[in-house]
Design a protein around this motif. Sequence first.
Motif, PDB file in Angstrom:
ATOM      1  N   ASN A   4       0.819  -1.218   0.000  1.00 15.73           N
ATOM      2  CA  ASN A   4       0.000   0.000   0.000  1.00 15.73           C
ATOM      3  C   ASN A   4       0.851   1.266   0.000  1.00 15.73           C
ATOM      4  O   ASN A   4       0.359   2.346  -0.339  1.00 15.73           O
ATOM      5  CB  ASN A   4      -0.929   0.024   1.218  1.00 15.73           C
ATOM      6  CG  ASN A   4      -2.043  -0.977   1.102  1.00 15.73           C
ATOM      7  OD1 ASN A   4      -2.786  -0.977   0.134  1.00 15.73           O
ATOM      8  ND2 ASN A   4      -2.146  -1.863   2.077  1.00 15.73           N
ATOM      9  N   PHE A   5       2.122   1.156   0.378  1.00  9.61           N
ATOM     10  CA  PHE A   5       3.015   2.317   0.451  1.00  9.61           C
ATOM     11  C   PHE A   5       3.669   2.642  -0.895  1.00  9.61           C
ATOM     12  O   PHE A   5       4.252   3.705  -1.055  1.00  9.61           O
ATOM     13  CB  PHE A   5       4.117   2.087   1.495  1.00  9.61           C
ATOM     14  CG  PHE A   5       3.627   2.192   2.906  1.00  9.61           C
ATOM     15  CD1 PHE A   5       3.577   3.420   3.549  1.00  9.61           C
ATOM     16  CD2 PHE A   5       3.199   1.070   3.593  1.00  9.61           C
ATOM     17  CE1 PHE A   5       3.125   3.521   4.854  1.00  9.61           C
ATOM     18  CE2 PHE A   5       2.745   1.159   4.903  1.00  9.61           C
ATOM     19  CZ  PHE A   5       2.703   2.391   5.527  1.00  9.61           C
ATOM     20  N   VAL A   6       3.589   1.733  -1.856  1.00  8.50           N
ATOM     21  CA  VAL A   6       4.263   1.923  -3.143  1.00  8.50           C
ATOM     22  C   VAL A   6       3.587   3.034  -3.939  1.00  8.50           C
ATOM     23  O   VAL A   6       2.391   2.980  -4.216  1.00  8.50           O
ATOM     24  CB  VAL A   6       4.282   0.607  -3.961  1.00  8.50           C
ATOM     25  CG1 VAL A   6       4.882   0.822  -5.344  1.00  8.50           C
ATOM     26  CG2 VAL A   6       5.032  -0.482  -3.214  1.00  8.50           C
ATOM     27  N   GLY A   7       4.376   4.062  -4.279  1.00  7.54           N
ATOM     28  CA  GLY A   7       3.914   5.116  -5.183  1.00  7.54           C
ATOM     29  C   GLY A   7       2.928   6.113  -4.628  1.00  7.54           C
ATOM     30  O   GLY A   7       2.379   6.906  -5.389  1.00  7.54           O
ATOM     31  N   VAL A   8       2.674   6.087  -3.336  1.00 11.19           N
ATOM     32  CA  VAL A   8       1.732   7.057  -2.749  1.00 11.19           C
ATOM     33  C   VAL A   8       2.397   7.725  -1.547  1.00 11.19           C
ATOM     34  O   VAL A   8       3.345   7.193  -0.978  1.00 11.19           O
ATOM     35  CB  VAL A   8       0.393   6.397  -2.319  1.00 11.19           C
ATOM     36  CG1 VAL A   8      -0.327   5.789  -3.512  1.00 11.19           C
ATOM     37  CG2 VAL A   8       0.613   5.347  -1.258  1.00 11.19           C
ATOM     38  N   PRO A   9       1.907   8.893  -1.153  1.00 13.05           N
ATOM     39  CA  PRO A   9       2.463   9.533   0.045  1.00 13.05           C
ATOM     40  C   PRO A   9       2.326   8.637   1.274  1.00 13.05           C
ATOM     41  O   PRO A   9       1.360   7.873   1.402  1.00 13.05           O
ATOM     42  CB  PRO A   9       1.619  10.802   0.192  1.00 13.05           C
ATOM     43  CG  PRO A   9       1.090  11.074  -1.178  1.00 13.05           C
ATOM     44  CD  PRO A   9       0.889   9.720  -1.808  1.00 13.05           C
ATOM     45  N   LEU A  10       3.301   8.712   2.180  1.00 10.86           N
ATOM     46  CA  LEU A  10       3.294   7.874   3.383  1.00 10.86           C
ATOM     47  C   LEU A  10       2.017   8.049   4.195  1.00 10.86           C
ATOM     48  O   LEU A  10       1.468   7.080   4.706  1.00 10.86           O
ATOM     49  CB  LEU A  10       4.500   8.202   4.269  1.00 10.86           C
ATOM     50  CG  LEU A  10       5.869   7.765   3.785  1.00 10.86           C
ATOM     51  CD1 LEU A  10       6.929   8.182   4.791  1.00 10.86           C
ATOM     52  CD2 LEU A  10       5.930   6.278   3.555  1.00 10.86           C
TER      53      LEU A  10
END
Length: 137
Positions: A35-41
């Motif tokens: 879920n952390f890939v490619g999106v803001p933390l």
Amino acid sequence: MLLNRFLFILLLFGFSGNGQTDDSIDKYINGQMNNFVGVPLLQASEKVFGSAPPEFNQYIKGLEDTFGRYEEHSILLVKKISNRSNYIYIEMNLEKGAAYLKLLLYKDKNAQWRINLATVDKIPENVIYDLDLLNCE
């Protein structure tokens, strides 16, 4: 007396697994970390951890401001607490540094893993209180 103490310790810890990560835990953690890939933390952490106190969200935002976005992770240690609970220690590699996670996972009545508690910090000792745990095989 010493033999009794040894047998007690063996019984206490001997049935807690062989240090191997349960495949279902690996699968769950990897799925959550994706879920952390490619999106803001912050956006990813809200999806993974659910609603969190404002201080936690501010800290996550600060991590991204300082270290950048998520790149990859490593499961450092799985410490079994019971048949349904485990502490999971994770190194989360960001663009310019690392953050450390300690997750308390529990298996609900439907045999699904859930995150019950999350601790995150950029200093490993603040999450992994006994660094010698990482040297165990």
